[in-house]
Scaffold this motif. Structure first.
Motif, PDB file in Angstrom:
ATOM      1  N   ALA A  38       0.828  -1.215   0.000  1.00  0.00           N
ATOM      2  CA  ALA A  38       0.000   0.000   0.000  1.00  0.00           C
ATOM      3  C   ALA A  38       0.858   1.260   0.000  1.00  0.00           C
ATOM      4  CB  ALA A  38      -0.947  -0.012   1.195  1.00  0.00           C
ATOM      5  N   GLU A  39       2.104   1.151   0.463  1.00  0.00           N
ATOM      6  CA  GLU A  39       2.971   2.327   0.398  1.00  0.00           C
ATOM      7  C   GLU A  39       3.324   2.666  -1.046  1.00  0.00           C
ATOM      8  OE1 GLU A  39       6.379   1.794   2.873  1.00  0.00           O
ATOM      9  OE2 GLU A  39       5.129   1.527   4.665  1.00  0.00           O
ATOM     10  N   ALA A  99      -3.566   3.021  -5.903  1.00  0.00           N
ATOM     11  CA  ALA A  99      -5.014   2.769  -5.965  1.00  0.00           C
ATOM     12  C   ALA A  99      -5.624   3.498  -7.156  1.00  0.00           C
ATOM     13  CB  ALA A  99      -5.710   3.173  -4.662  1.00  0.00           C
ATOM     14  N   PHE A 112     -10.545  -0.741  -6.232  1.00  0.00           N
ATOM     15  CA  PHE A 112      -9.523   0.147  -5.663  1.00  0.00           C
ATOM     16  C   PHE A 112     -10.066   1.529  -5.328  1.00  0.00           C
ATOM     17  CE2 PHE A 112      -6.630  -3.034  -7.281  1.00  0.00           C
ATOM     18  CZ  PHE A 112      -5.650  -3.060  -6.295  1.00  0.00           C
ATOM     19  N   THR A 113     -11.279   1.842  -5.743  1.00  0.00           N
ATOM     20  CA  THR A 113     -11.801   3.154  -5.375  1.00  0.00           C
ATOM     21  C   THR A 113     -12.407   3.081  -3.988  1.00  0.00           C
ATOM     22  OG1 THR A 113     -13.990   2.760  -6.330  1.00  0.00           O
ATOM     23  CG2 THR A 113     -12.342   3.707  -7.779  1.00  0.00           C
ATOM     24  N   LYS A 114     -12.316   4.201  -3.290  1.00  0.00           N
ATOM     25  CA  LYS A 114     -12.781   4.224  -1.915  1.00  0.00           C
ATOM     26  C   LYS A 114     -14.289   4.001  -1.843  1.00  0.00           C
ATOM     27  CE  LYS A 114     -12.573   6.978   2.275  1.00  0.00           C
ATOM     28  NZ  LYS A 114     -12.477   8.337   2.802  1.00  0.00           N
ATOM     29  N   PRO A 126     -11.629   0.495   4.080  1.00  0.00           N
ATOM     30  CA  PRO A 126     -11.203   1.891   4.124  1.00  0.00           C
ATOM     31  C   PRO A 126      -9.757   2.118   3.683  1.00  0.00           C
ATOM     32  CG  PRO A 126     -11.344   0.995   6.353  1.00  0.00           C
ATOM     33  CD  PRO A 126     -11.895  -0.054   5.421  1.00  0.00           C
ATOM     34  N   ARG A 127      -8.922   1.140   3.838  1.00  0.00           N
ATOM     35  CA  ARG A 127      -7.498   1.362   3.551  1.00  0.00           C
ATOM     36  C   ARG A 127      -7.110   0.797   2.182  1.00  0.00           C
ATOM     37  NH1 ARG A 127      -5.380  -1.793   8.675  1.00  0.00           N
ATOM     38  NH2 ARG A 127      -6.754  -3.256   7.604  1.00  0.00           N
ATOM     39  N   VAL A 128      -6.088   1.383   1.587  1.00  0.00           N
ATOM     40  CA  VAL A 128      -5.615   0.877   0.296  1.00  0.00           C
ATOM     41  C   VAL A 128      -5.140  -0.564   0.457  1.00  0.00           C
ATOM     42  CG1 VAL A 128      -3.859   1.168  -1.497  1.00  0.00           C
ATOM     43  CG2 VAL A 128      -5.063   3.169  -0.614  1.00  0.00           C
ATOM     44  N   ARG A 181      -7.901  -2.873   0.003  1.00  0.00           N
ATOM     45  CA  ARG A 181      -8.375  -2.981  -1.378  1.00  0.00           C
ATOM     46  C   ARG A 181      -7.408  -3.814  -2.212  1.00  0.00           C
ATOM     47  NH1 ARG A 181      -9.406   3.390  -2.106  1.00  0.00           N
ATOM     48  NH2 ARG A 181      -9.750   3.780   0.100  1.00  0.00           N
ATOM     49  N   ASP A 238     -15.517  10.196  -6.860  1.00  0.00           N
ATOM     50  CA  ASP A 238     -14.162  10.478  -6.417  1.00  0.00           C
ATOM     51  C   ASP A 238     -13.286   9.295  -6.810  1.00  0.00           C
ATOM     52  OD1 ASP A 238     -11.834  11.181  -5.247  1.00  0.00           O
ATOM     53  OD2 ASP A 238     -12.608  11.332  -3.208  1.00  0.00           O
ATOM     54  N   GLU A 239     -12.747   9.350  -7.997  1.00  0.00           N
ATOM     55  CA  GLU A 239     -11.841   8.299  -8.446  1.00  0.00           C
ATOM     56  C   GLU A 239     -10.699   8.974  -9.200  1.00  0.00           C
ATOM     57  OE1 GLU A 239     -14.400   5.883 -10.936  1.00  0.00           O
ATOM     58  OE2 GLU A 239     -14.344   7.334 -12.537  1.00  0.00           O
ATOM     59  N   ARG A 284      -7.250  13.359  -5.254  1.00  0.00           N
ATOM     60  CA  ARG A 284      -8.349  12.460  -4.936  1.00  0.00           C
ATOM     61  C   ARG A 284      -8.141  11.941  -3.532  1.00  0.00           C
ATOM     62  NH1 ARG A 284      -5.959   6.879  -6.433  1.00  0.00           N
ATOM     63  NH2 ARG A 284      -7.864   6.158  -5.461  1.00  0.00           N
ATOM     64  N   GLU A 285      -9.091  11.157  -3.047  1.00  0.00           N
ATOM     65  CA  GLU A 285      -8.968  10.609  -1.689  1.00  0.00           C
ATOM     66  C   GLU A 285      -7.728   9.718  -1.610  1.00  0.00           C
ATOM     67  OE1 GLU A 285      -9.557   7.137  -1.231  1.00  0.00           O
ATOM     68  OE2 GLU A 285     -10.111   6.767  -3.336  1.00  0.00           O
ATOM     69  N   GLN A 286      -7.083   9.744  -0.500  1.00  0.00           N
ATOM     70  CA  GLN A 286      -5.928   8.903  -0.224  1.00  0.00           C
ATOM     71  C   GLN A 286      -4.887   8.937  -1.336  1.00  0.00           C
ATOM     72  OE1 GLN A 286      -8.000   5.207   0.667  1.00  0.00           O
ATOM     73  NE2 GLN A 286      -7.900   5.632   2.846  1.00  0.00           N
ATOM     74  N   ASN A 340      -1.683   8.922  -3.097  1.00  0.00           N
ATOM     75  CA  ASN A 340      -0.360   8.460  -2.658  1.00  0.00           C
ATOM     76  C   ASN A 340       0.713   9.242  -3.406  1.00  0.00           C
ATOM     77  OD1 ASN A 340       1.850   7.060  -1.770  1.00  0.00           O
ATOM     78  ND2 ASN A 340       1.005   5.026  -2.184  1.00  0.00           N
ATOM     79  N   SER A 349       4.572   7.887  -3.317  1.00  0.00           N
ATOM     80  CA  SER A 349       4.910   6.814  -4.256  1.00  0.00           C
ATOM     81  C   SER A 349       5.035   7.371  -5.673  1.00  0.00           C
ATOM     82  CB  SER A 349       3.839   5.722  -4.209  1.00  0.00           C
ATOM     83  OG  SER A 349       4.099   4.733  -5.175  1.00  0.00           O
ATOM     84  N   ARG A 396       8.261   9.370  -6.151  1.00  0.00           N
ATOM     85  CA  ARG A 396       9.409   8.461  -6.319  1.00  0.00           C
ATOM     86  C   ARG A 396       9.480   7.964  -7.759  1.00  0.00           C
ATOM     87  NH1 ARG A 396       7.797   6.577  -1.127  1.00  0.00           N
ATOM     88  NH2 ARG A 396       6.708   4.778  -1.988  1.00  0.00           N
TER      89      ARG A 396
END
Lengths: 654, 436, 287, 164
Positions: free
Chosen positions: A262-263, A267, A304-306, A319-321, A324, C167-168, C217-219, C221, C224, C227
Motif C-alpha cells: 500500500a505504500e 489505488a 480500488f476506489t474508496k 477503508p485502507r488501500v 483494497r 471520487d476516483e 483524490r482521496e488517499q 499516494n 509513491s 518516487r
C-alpha cells in the motif's frame, strides 16, 4: 494454389492476409485488431494489413512499455498491449435503461436502445481466449446473466494468433492458459516469417477458412510453429508457483506485506482496467433538468476506489488501500476459484506493465504466499435469469420514526408476492437512483419496504406519498431459511433497522405457529424514538406464544423499558440454545456481539444465520461491489450461516 | 446606482460594473457641466502572475499565464509561446501555425459572440441581461449561443476544452487533430458563417449613441494576413515597431496617488486597442467575405470614430474568423510532428498577439535551463484603460441632460464597448481610496 | 429581477473572489442548457452576465475564486450568511488556485516584485480556499470546472438529490476512454493516479501528463508517485513543480511540493510553507 | 436512601433469604456457607415505581440484588436532562460502589416499576469478605462477571452502532 482439404492444415502466405481481412469484412464484421496508436499496440479497427503493426513489437517491464522495431515483417510479433478484448464485449460504459417520472409521480421503465455490433477479433492470444472464457463464467454462469454480454459475445468471431513473442511480464505458463492456443477460437493462426498456419476451430471459422487460398502446411512449417511455441514457453518459464496458491494466499490475510504494498500502490485502478477479467461496475443515473427522464448507465468501476465498498452514512468496509489491494489479489488468485471454479488471472501481465509504479503481482504472490500444494472448487449450474424493474404503486405510507417510513407497495401484475422468495428488491426512481431494500413484509399483491433516509435516494423514497410509483426488481438474494427452523426453537435478534428484514420471519412463523418450538424475539434500538414497529412489537409481546424483549442504548427518564445492549436480553436466559436456530440482523458490530452471546447460549455456527451489510449495486452478482471473501452478498446472501462465512466474518477490511 | 450630491456637482458612481469580465467600479465627478474626474477603478484582487512564473519552465508558463483570464486563455498561451519561441529561435511548421490560427479563431468567435450577444447587445436593446433579452427575442439570443458554441467546439477539438485548453506548447502542440476530426466541424462552421452575416446585419441596425472623437488605434500589422500573432506593432499615426519591441513605443506608467499601471505611448498619450483598431488598421486584410460585408453595412467610418460601434467590428471579426477557419480546415494536412523540439538557453524576448480585446504583450528573460528569470505581462485592458477614461470625460457632458439612471447606463455602455477584461488587468490594480 | 412566473424558483447567485472568470464562463458556455436553466432558476446575482444585482438571500450561491483580500474575507462571510447552499466552483475556490502558490513564498517579496508601491496593495498574506473560512455545502473541482459536472450539479439541485460526482483517479476515466498510459508508454510524468477525475482524462488524450486541475483524490499516494517521477529521470525540483499547479496548495500536493523543494525560491518557500501549514514556526520569523 | 419503612428490619427467616438468593443469577449455586453468610447480611425491601433508591455521589451502603421489577441507572446531563444509561433486571446487582472505595454511588438508581430488592449491608459484606477468604473466593468472580458484562455493554453503547 489450390484449396486444401478440410482435414489438412492450411498455410496462408503473408501476401494473402489482406484477403482474410476482406473475408471477415464481407461477413458483415467490423474487424478489430492490433494497431499502433499513442506509443502502444492497441486494438482498433483494421481495414487493411497496413493498419497492423508490421515489424513492430514492444518492450515491457513492470511500469514500462516502449514500442520497438523488428527486423522481420511479422504482423503479430508483440505481446499483449494495454487494450483487452473485454472492452468490446463488456463496454466501459453502457446505457442500461431509460426511465421516466412525471409530475404526478407515475414512473415507467424501458430498455436503452442498443446496437450490438458484429465484430471479428483479429489476433487474440491464448491468454486472452482464457480471459474470455473466464468472463463467460462470470457473466453467463448464472444464476443471473448479462444479456448484453451474451449478445456481444455471440456476435463476435475470434481469429486467434499464437504467441511467439512473450514479454518479460508474461506468466501464462504458470496460470495454465498459454502460450499455446487450445480452445475458444473460431480460427487459429500461427505466424511464421513467410505466412500463417491456419486451422478452423468452429463451423463459423471453417466457413471463412475454406474461402481462403490455402496451401497445405508443410512439415517444416509445422515444426517451425511448434519450435517457436516451445521457445516462447521457455522464455516465460514458470514465474508463479500456483500449486496450493489458493490456500497459501488465504492463510496470509494478515501478512505485513499488504501494508508495504500500500505504500507503493496508487489505488489508481489501472490494473483492474487493464485486466482482461476484472468485471466490477457501478451504475448511475443521468437525467434532464426536471428529472422527468433519466438514463441509467453502467460503467467500469474498480475495487480500488474508496467509494466501491462504501455504504450509507460514511461507512466503508475497505477503508485502507491495503484492504483494497488484498481484496483484489486474493479475489483474483483465490476466492475467484471458489466462486467461478477457475482462477481470475490468466497471466497476461497487463497489471504489471500498466501499473504506473510497476508493482509486480508475480513478486508479491511469491513474497506473500511462498510456494508450494493443491487448489480446489466446483462451479455451480447456470440458471439464466435477468431482473427487470416492474412499476409498483405506493398504497400506504406509515411513518416509523423521524427518518424511517414503511411503504406498502402493490403491483397490478397479478404475481402473488406472498410466496415470492428472495430477500431484497432493487428500488429505483427515475433520475434519482436505485437502492437495495430488504422486504419487510410480503403481501398477497405486493410487499412492504421499511426505508430509512440515509442517502439521496432513500431521502426521496421516504418522502413519497400515496399514489407515487417506483420501480422494483424481482426479489433477489438468498433469504432466511425459515422452513429449516420448523420443529426447532427460534431466536430472532434485531438491531436498529435490522428488525425490518426479520419481520417476514415472524409473519411466516405466526402463520403456522404450531410448527415451531419456543420463539424469542429480541430487539435493540438506539433510543426509544428509533424503535420500529412499536405497535406490532406490543402485539407480539401480548401473545403468550412469543417472548419479546426490547431494549434501547440510551433513553431519557420517561422511558420505562429496558436500557442496555441487545445481548443482555438473552445472555442469561434459561432457554436451551442447543435446540434453537437464530436469525440475526443489524449493524456488523451488533451482529458480532450477538453471535458471541448466542454461542454462549449453545448455538453452533451452522444454526446462526446473519444478514450481511455491504454496498450492493447491481443486486445480481455482476458488479463486484458486495464481494466478501468468496461470496457476493447480493447473490449468495445477504443471509449466510456463520458456518458458511467461516473466518471471513468479522475480519477487518474484507 | 447613482447619487446626486450638490447642486453644481453631480457624481456618477457604479459600484461593480456588470457584464464585464472581472470587477471594477466607475466613478465620475462633474462640476458645472465639466467632468473633473473620470476613473475606471479595478478592484480585482492581485494574483501576482509575473512573480508566480519566476523559476518555472516555459511550457509551465504557457499553462500558468492562461489562468490570468478564463475568457481569453489562448491569447495568453500564444503570446507566451511566441516569446519563448523567439528566445529559443524555434521554427514553427506552417501547418502547426495554421492550427494555432484556427485555435485562436475559436477563441475570437467564442469571446466576441459572448460579448456581442450576452454582454453588449442588451445595452443597445434596453435589457438588463441576455436572459431578459431572451424572453422577448429568444431567437436572437439562441443565434448568439449557437455561434459561441461553434467557437467553443473549435477550441475543444484543438485544445481539449475551451476554457484553459491543454494542447499548446513551445514549438507547437502536444497533439494535433486528424483531418477527419477537423472536417467534422465543417457543417457547423458553414452554418456559423451564415449566422455571422446575420449578426452583422443585426448589429448594423442598432442605434449607437452619437459620440465621435479622433483616436490613436494600435494593433499588430502583418504584410499578408489579418493581424493575430505575428507582424509589427503599428498605429494609425505612425508608430511602427517590431513585435518584440513594445517597450520602444510604449511604457507602463504610474499615476500620482495611485499604484495603477496604465500603459501610454512613450510621449504619455492614450491609445485604443481591440476590434475597432484592427478593423481600422487592417481592413484590407479582412477575409473577402468580411470585406464585402463591411462594404454592405458601410460602417467603417463609424467604427473608426465612435467607440460604441466596436460591436460592429466584433461582429465583423466573427465573420472573418468563421471564413478563415473554413479555409484552414480545407487546406489542412497534419504536420509531420506536432511540435518542433527546442533547446533551452539564457535569453530574453518579448512577443505579442492580438487578443480579442487587443494586443497582449509578454516579455520573458530565461536562464540557461530555460527557466524564467523575470516576466512582464501587458494585458490589453490596462492599455485601453487610459482611453476609456478619456472617452468617459469626453462623452459625459452629452448625457448630463438625461435622467440620471439612463445617463449612468450610457456611461456603462461606453465602458462595455471596450469589452474590458478586468481579470487580465490585475497588475494595474488601482487602490486609490475613494474621496482621498 | 422580476419574474412573471407564479411558482417561486430557487434563487441563484454567482459571485466571484480572486479568479480568472473561467468557471463562471463555463456556466455561460452551456449553450444548450443556459436558457432552460434560466427558466428554472432565478439568477438574482451574476454580475458578469446581468445588471440585476442582489445581496441575497440565495437558495444557492456559486462561489468562484479564492479568498485573498480583506474585502473578500468580509464578502465570503456575508455571502455565507445569505445563502442556504454555498457551492464552491473551481480550483481557486476549492483549493486556492494558482495564486495560492504565493502561500509557499514570502508575500511581501512577491508584492514588491510586481508593484513599485506594494504598501498600497491590500491583500491577505495568503490566498485560501473558501472552505478555510466558511462552511461549504458542495464543491465542483477543476481549473476550470467541467461543464457536464456543472449540469449535473444544477440538475441535482433542481431535482432535489445529491450530485453524482465520483471520487476516483483520472486513470479510471482515462482507461474507460481507452487511452494509452502516457507514463508507462512514453515516460511522461502524469498526476492522473493521484488526481480526482472530472475532466474526462483530457491531458492524456492530448499526449501529455495530467497536471492536476481537479486536485488530489482521496488517499492520494503522492510520495509513491513522486518516487516514480524521479525514477523516470526527473529531478526532485522538477517533480515538485509538477505538483505546484492549480491545486498545489491542496494537501497532500502541498506536502509533496515542500518535500521535493520544487517551488522556485525554495529557501523562502520552506519556512513560509511551514508557517502556512501551521507547523509551529514563529509567525514573526520572517517577513 | 430508599423510602422504606424503618432501618433494615432483618425479620425474615434466614432460610427464606437463602432461597431467594439462590434464585438470583448473582448468588445461585454459591457454597451453602457463603449463601448463609450473605443471608445474614441481607435485608429485603420493596419500593414503588419512581422511588430513588440511591443518588449519584451518595454513600453506597448496600449492594442491591433485584428480585423483581426494573431499576434504572441514571445520570444528569447538563442541558439534556436525565439520561438512563442502563436498566438492571431481576437477578442482577446494583450499588457495586458499596464494595469499592470511596463507596460512593456513580449513578442515581431509580425504580421504574415496583421493585423487590434484596440488599446486602456494605460495611458488613466488606468485613466478611476481608475475614472469610472462602467467601471472597466464591463471591468476587460473580462481582467481576457482573462488572465485566456491564463494561462490555457500555462499550457497545459508546460505539453508537445504530447511528449508522
Amino acid at each position: 494454389m489450390t484449396n486444401v482439404t478440410k482435414s489438412a492444415i492450411g498455410f496462408l502466405p503473408r501476401a494473402g492476409f489482406q484477403h482474410l481481412i476482406e473475408l471477415l469484412a464481407e461477413d458483415g464484421r467490423t474487424v478489430i485488431g492490433p494497431t499502433v496508436a499513442d506509443g502502444a499496440i492497441v486494438y482498433g479497427e483494421i481495414h487493411h494489413v497496413a493498419d497492423l503493426p508490421q515489424g513492430i513489437g514492444a518492450e515491457q517491464a513492470p511500469g514500462h512499455y516502449r514500442l520497438v522495431h523488428h527486423a522481420d515483417e511479422r504482423f503479430f510479433a508483440y505481446a499483449v498491449g494495454p487494450t483487452s478484448w473485454k472492452r468490446f464485449v463488456f463496454p466501459p460504459t453502457l446505457a442500461l435503461g431509460e426511465s421516466r417520472r412525471d409530475d404526478h409521480g407515475h414512473v415507467s421503465f424501458g430498455p436503452a436502445p442498443r446496437e450490438i455490433p458484429r465484430l471479428a477479433f483479429l489476433g487474440v492470444r491464448a491468454c486472452e481466449l482464457a480471459a474470455l472464457g473466464i468472463e463467460d463464467r462470470v457473466f453467463l454462469g448464472g444464476p443471473y446473466t448479462d444479456e448484453d454480454y451474451r449478445a456481444r459475445r455471440a456476435n463476435t468471431l475470434i481469429v486467434a494468433v499464437q504467441c511467439a513473442e512473450p514479454a518479460a511480464t508474461c506468466f501464462c505458463t504458470s496460470m495454465g492458459t498459454g502460450p499455446g492456443i487450445r480452445s475458444g477460437h473460431d480460427i487459429a493462426l500461427i505466424e511464421l516469417d513467410e505466412g500463417f498456419i491456419v486451422t478452423a476451430g468452429t463451423p463459423a471459422g471453417s466457413a471463412i477458412v475454406t474461402r481462403l487460398d490455402l496451401a497445405e502446411a508443410t512439415a517444416e512449417q509445422l515444426t517451425a510453429g511448434a519450435d517457436q511455441l516451445a521457445a516462447a514457453r521457455d522464455r516465460i518459464g514458470d514465474p508463479v508457483v500456483t500449486a496450493g496458491l489458493h490456500d497459501r494466499l488465504l492463510a496470509k490475510l494478515e501478512s505485513p506485506r499488504w501494508a508495504q504494498i500500500a505504500e507503493r500502490c496508487l489505488a489508481c485502478t489501472n490494473c483492474t482496467a487493464a485486466c482482461p477479467t476484472c468485471f466490477c461496475t457501478s451504475v448511475s443515473q443521468r437525467s434532464d433538468l426536471d428529472g422527468h427522464t433519466a438514463t441509467t448507465e453502467r460503467r467500469w468501476d474498480s475495487c480500488f476506489t474508496k467509494g466501491f465498498a462504501a455504504v450509507a452514512l460514511g461507512g466503508n468496509f475497505r477503508p485502507r488501500v491495503q484492504d483494497r489491494y488484498r481484496q483484489w489479489l486474493t479475489h483474483k488468485f483465490a476466492t475467484w476459484i471458489d466462486q467461478f471454479g477457475t482462477s481470475g488471472c490468466v497471466g497476461c501481465g497487463r497489471c504489471i506493465t500498466w501499473c504506473p509504479v510497476g508493482i509486480d503481482v508475480r513478486e508479491e504472490l511469491n513474497v506473500i504466499a511462498p510456494p508450494p500444494q493443491v487448489s480446489a472448487g466446483p462451479a455451480e449450474a447456470a440458471q439464466p435469469h435477468a431482473p427487470r424493474s416492474s412499476v409498483f404503486r405506493v398504497e400506504g405510507v406509515r411513518r416509523e420514526t423521524h427518518d424511517t417510513v414503511t411503504l406498502a407497495l402493490s403491483t397490478p401484475d397479478g404475481i402473488d408476492w406472498s410466496t415470492a422468495r428472495g430477500e431484497f428488491v432493487m428500488v429505483s426512481l427515475p433520475a434519482v437512483g436505485a437502492v437495495p431494500i430488504s422486504i419487510s413484509r410480503r403481501l398477497p399483491r405486493g410487499l412492504e419496504l421499511t426505508i430509512r433516509a440515509v442517502g439521496p435516494t432513500t431521502t426521496v423514497l421516504t418522502g413519497l406519498e400515496r399514489g407515487a410509483e417506483v420501480g422494483l426488481s424481482a426479489p433477489l438474494g438468498h433469504g432466511w431459511p425459515v422452513a429449516a427452523a420448523q420443529e426447532h426453537d427460534v431466536v430472532i435478534v434485531g438491531g436498529g433497522m435490522g428488525l425490518a428484514p426479520l419481520r417476514p420471519i415472524v409473519d411466516e412463523i405466526l402463520a403456522a405457529r404450531s410448527r415451531y418450538g419456543d420463539v424469542h424475539i429480541y430487539y435493540g434500538a438506539r433510543t426509544p424514538s428509533d424503535v420500529l414497529y412499536t405497535e406490532e412489537l406490543a402485539a407480539w409481546a401480548a401473545r403468550d406464544d412469543l417472548e419479546v424483549g426490547v431494549t434501547v442504548d440510551r433513553a431519557d427518564a420517561t422511558w420505562l423499558g429496558r436500557v442496555g445492549v441487545v445481548t443482555h436480553l438473552f445472555d442469561r436466559a434459561r432457554w436451551d440454545g442447543t435446540k434453537a436456530l437464530a436469525f440475526v440482523c443489524g449493524p456488523e458490530r451488533m451482529i458480532q456481539a450477538t453471535v458471541n452471546a448466542l454461542a454462549g447460549r449453545g448455538l453452533t455456527p451452522d444454526r446462526i444465520f446473519i444478514s450481511m451489510e455491504r454496498h450492493m449495486e447491481c443486486g445480481v452478482g455482476l458488479c463486484g461491489h458486495c464481494q466478501v471473501g468468496p461470496f457476493f452478498v447480493c447473490k449468495d446472501g445477504p443471509v449466510f450461516s456463520l458456518a458458511q462465512l467461516g473466518d471471513v466474518f468479522g475480519r477487518e477490511g474484507i | 446606482m447613482t447619487t446626486e450630491s450638490a447642486t453644481f456637482e453631480r457624481s456618477f458612481h457604479v459600484e461593480g460594473i456588470t457584464r464585464v469580465e472581472g470587477e471594477g467600479t466607475l466613478h465620475l465627478t462633474v462640476h458645472d457641466g465639466q467632468v473633473s474626474d473620470a476613473r475606471l477603478k479595478i478592484f480585482e484582487a492581485p494574483r501576482y502572475f509575473e512573480q508566480l512564473v519566476v523559476g518555472r519552465a516555459p511550457d509551465e508558463v504557457i499553462d500558468i499565464t492562461a489562468r490570468i483570464c478564463g475568457i481569453c486563455p489562448v491569447a495568453y498561451q500564444i503570446s507566451a509561446a511566441g516569446a519563448f519561441e523567439s528566445i529559443f529561435e524555434v521554427q514553427i511548421d506552417p501547418q502547426v501555425r495554421a492550427l494555432r490560427r484556427l485555435l485562436y479563431a475559436g477563441e475570437y468567435i467564442e469571446s466576441h459572440a459572448l460579448h456581442v450577444y450576452l454582454l453588449h447587445a442588451p445595452d443597445f436593446l434596453g435589457y438588463a441581461s441576455a436572459i431578459d433579452l431572451a424572453k422577448d427575442h429568444r431567437a436572437v439570443v439562441e443565434q448568439g449561443l449557437a455561434l459561441k458554441k461553434v467557437g467553443n467546439a473549435l477550441m475543444a477539438l484543438l485544445g481539449g476544452r475551451s476554457v484553459h485548453p491543454v494542447s499548446l506548447r513551445v514549438g507547437g502542440f502536444y497533439h494535433v487533430p486528424r483531418r477527419a476530426e477537423l472536417e467534422a466541424l465543417r457543417p457547423a462552421l458553414a452554418n456559423a458563417l451564415t449566422q455571422a452575416q446575420a449578426t452583422l446585419d443585426l448589429v448594423a441596425q442598432f442605434q449607437a449613441p452619437p459620440f465621435e472623437r479622433p483616436v490613436r488605434f494600435v494593433s499588430l500589422k502583418h504584410p499578408a494576413e489579418y493581424p493575430l500573432f505575428d507582424g509589427r506593432i503599428v498605429s494609425n499615426d505612425g508608430i511602427d515597431v517590431g513585435i518584440g519591441e513594445w517597450r520602444a513605443a510604449f511604457r507602463e506608467e504610474q499615476h500620482e496617488g495611485t499604484n495603477a499601471l496604465h500603459a501610454r505611448t512613450l510621449s504619455g498619450e492614450t491609445y485604443q486597442l481591440g476590434p475597432s483598431a484592427r478593423v481600422t488598421n487592417a481592413a484590407d486584410q479582412l477575409h473577402p467575405i468580411a470585406r464585402e460585408a463591411l462594404a454592405r453595412i458601410g460602417l467603417q467610418e463609424e467604427i473608426a470614430r465612435n467607440p460604441f460601434w466596436s460591436i460592429a467590428a466584433r461582429a465583423l471579426e466573427i465573420l472573418h474568423y468563421c471564413a478563415e477557419a473554413l479555409e484552414i480546415i480545407d487546406a489542412y494536412l497534419p504536420p509531420a510532428a506536432p511540435f518542433a523540439p527546442w533547446t533551452p538557453r539564457a535569453g530574453a524576448a518579448g512577443w505579442g498577439s492580438e487578443a480579442p480585446r487587443g494586443i497582449l504583450w509578454h516579455h520573458y528573460e530565461t536562464d540557461e535551463q530555460g527557466l524564467v528569470r523575470s516576466a512582464q505581462i501587458v494585458p490589453p485592458t490596462s492599455q485601453n484603460q487610459g482611453q476609456i477614461e478619456a472617452d468617459l470625460r469626453a462623452f459625459a457632458p452629452a448625457v448630463l441632460s438625461l435622467e440620471h439612471g439612463e445617463a449612468t447606463r450610457r456611461l456603462e455602455q461606453l465602458v462595455r464597448s471596450y469589452d474590458p477584461c478586468i481579470s487580465c488587468a490585475t497588475h494595474f490594480l488601482d487602490l486609490t481610496v475613494e474621496g482621498a | 429581477m422580476i419574474r412573471a412566473a407564479t411558482t417561486p424558483h430557487p434563487r441563484l447567485g454567482v459571485v466571484k473572489l480572486a479568479s480568472c472568470d473561467g468557471c463562471q464562463l463555463t456556466l455561460l458556455n452551456l449553450e444548450d442548457e443556459l436558457l432552460a436553466i434560466a427558466e428554472r432558476l432565478d439568477i438574482v446575482e451574476f454580475p458578469e452576465a446581468t445588471s440585476h444585482r442582489s445581496n441575497g438571500p440565495y437558495d444557492v450561491v456559486l462561489v468562484e475564486g479564492s479568498v485573498s483580500t480583506p474585502e473578500q474575507l468580509e464578502q465570503i462571510h456575508e455571502v455565507r450568511r445569505e445563502a442556504k447552499l454555498l457551492v464552491t466552483i473551481g480550483a481557486c475556490a476549492t483549493a486556492g488556485g494558482i495564486q495560492a502558490l504565493r502561500n509557499f513564498a514570502d508575500h511581501d517579496a512577491f508584492r514588491a516584485a510586481v508593484y513599485a508601491h506594494p504598501e498600497y496593495i491590500e491583500s491577505l498574506a495568503t490566498a485560501q480556499p473558501v472552505a478555510d473560512y466558511v462552511k461549504v455545502d458542495a464543491e465542483l473541482r477543476g481549473c476550470p470546472i467541467n461543464a457536464a459536472q456543472l449540469v449535473e450539479l444544477v440538475t441535482a439541485l433542481l431535482t432535489g438529490r445529491r450530485p453524482n460526482l465520483p471520487d476516483e483517479a483520472v486513470c479510471a476515466a482515462c482507461k474507460r476512454a481507452g487511452r494509452v498510459c502516457v507514463m508507462v508508454a512514453q515516460g511522461i510524468p502524469c498526476l492522473g493516479p493521484v488526481t480526482m477525475t472530472g475532466c474526462g482524462a483530457l491531458c492524456p488524450g492530448y499526449s501529455r501528463g495530467c497536471y492536476g486541475c481537479f486536485g488530489p483524490r482521496e488517499q492520494a499516494n503522492v510520495s509513491s508517485l513522486s518516487r516514480q517521477f524521479i525514477s523516470l529521470g526527473r529531478s526532485p525540483q522538477e517533480a515538485g513543480r509538477l505538483f505546484a499547479g492549480f491545486t498545489g496548495y491542496a494537501e497532500p500536493y502541498r506536502d509533496a511540493i515542500v518535500e521535493l523543494g520544487g517551488l522556485p525560491g525554495a529557501s523562502l518557500a520552506g519556512e513560509r510553507a511551514h508557517r502556512a501549514m501551521g507547523a509551529g514556526v514563529n509567525a514573526e520569523g520572517k517577513s | 436512601m430508599p423510602e422504606t419503612e424503618g432501618p433494615a428490619p432483618r425479620t425474615e427467616a434466614n432460610a427464606e433469604l437463602v432461597a431467594l438468593l439462590n434464585a438470583t443469577w448473582f448468588a445461585a449455586d454459591l457454597p451453602p456457607q457463603a449463601q448463609v453468610r450473605l443471608a445474614s447480611l441481607a435485608r429485603r425491601y420493596q419500593a414503588s415505581a419512581g422511588t430513588t433508591l440511591l443518588a449519584e455521589g451518595q454513600l453506597a451502603n448496600e449492594l442491591g440484588i433485584v428480585l423483581s421489577g426494573r431499576v434504572s441507572l441514571r445520570t444528569l446531563v447538563p442541558e439534556t436532562g436525565w439520561i438512563t444509561i442502563l436498566t438492571v433486571e431481576p437477578g442482577d446487582v446494583f450499588g457495586w460502589s458499596a464494595l469499592v472505595p470511596p463507596y460512593r454511588s456513580t449513578s442515581t438508581v431509580v425504580a421504574l416499576q415496583p421493585v423487590d430488592v434484596l440488599a446486602l449491608d456494605g460495611p458488613g459484606l466488606r468485613a466478611a469478605l476481608a475475614a472469610d477468604h472462602d467467601l471472597a473466593a466464591a463471591l468476587y468472580p460473580r462481582v467481576l462477571q457482573a462488572l465485566a458484562r456491564r463494561l462490555t455493554a457500555t462499550r457497545l453503547q459508546m460505539l453508537d452502532l445504530f447511528a449508522r
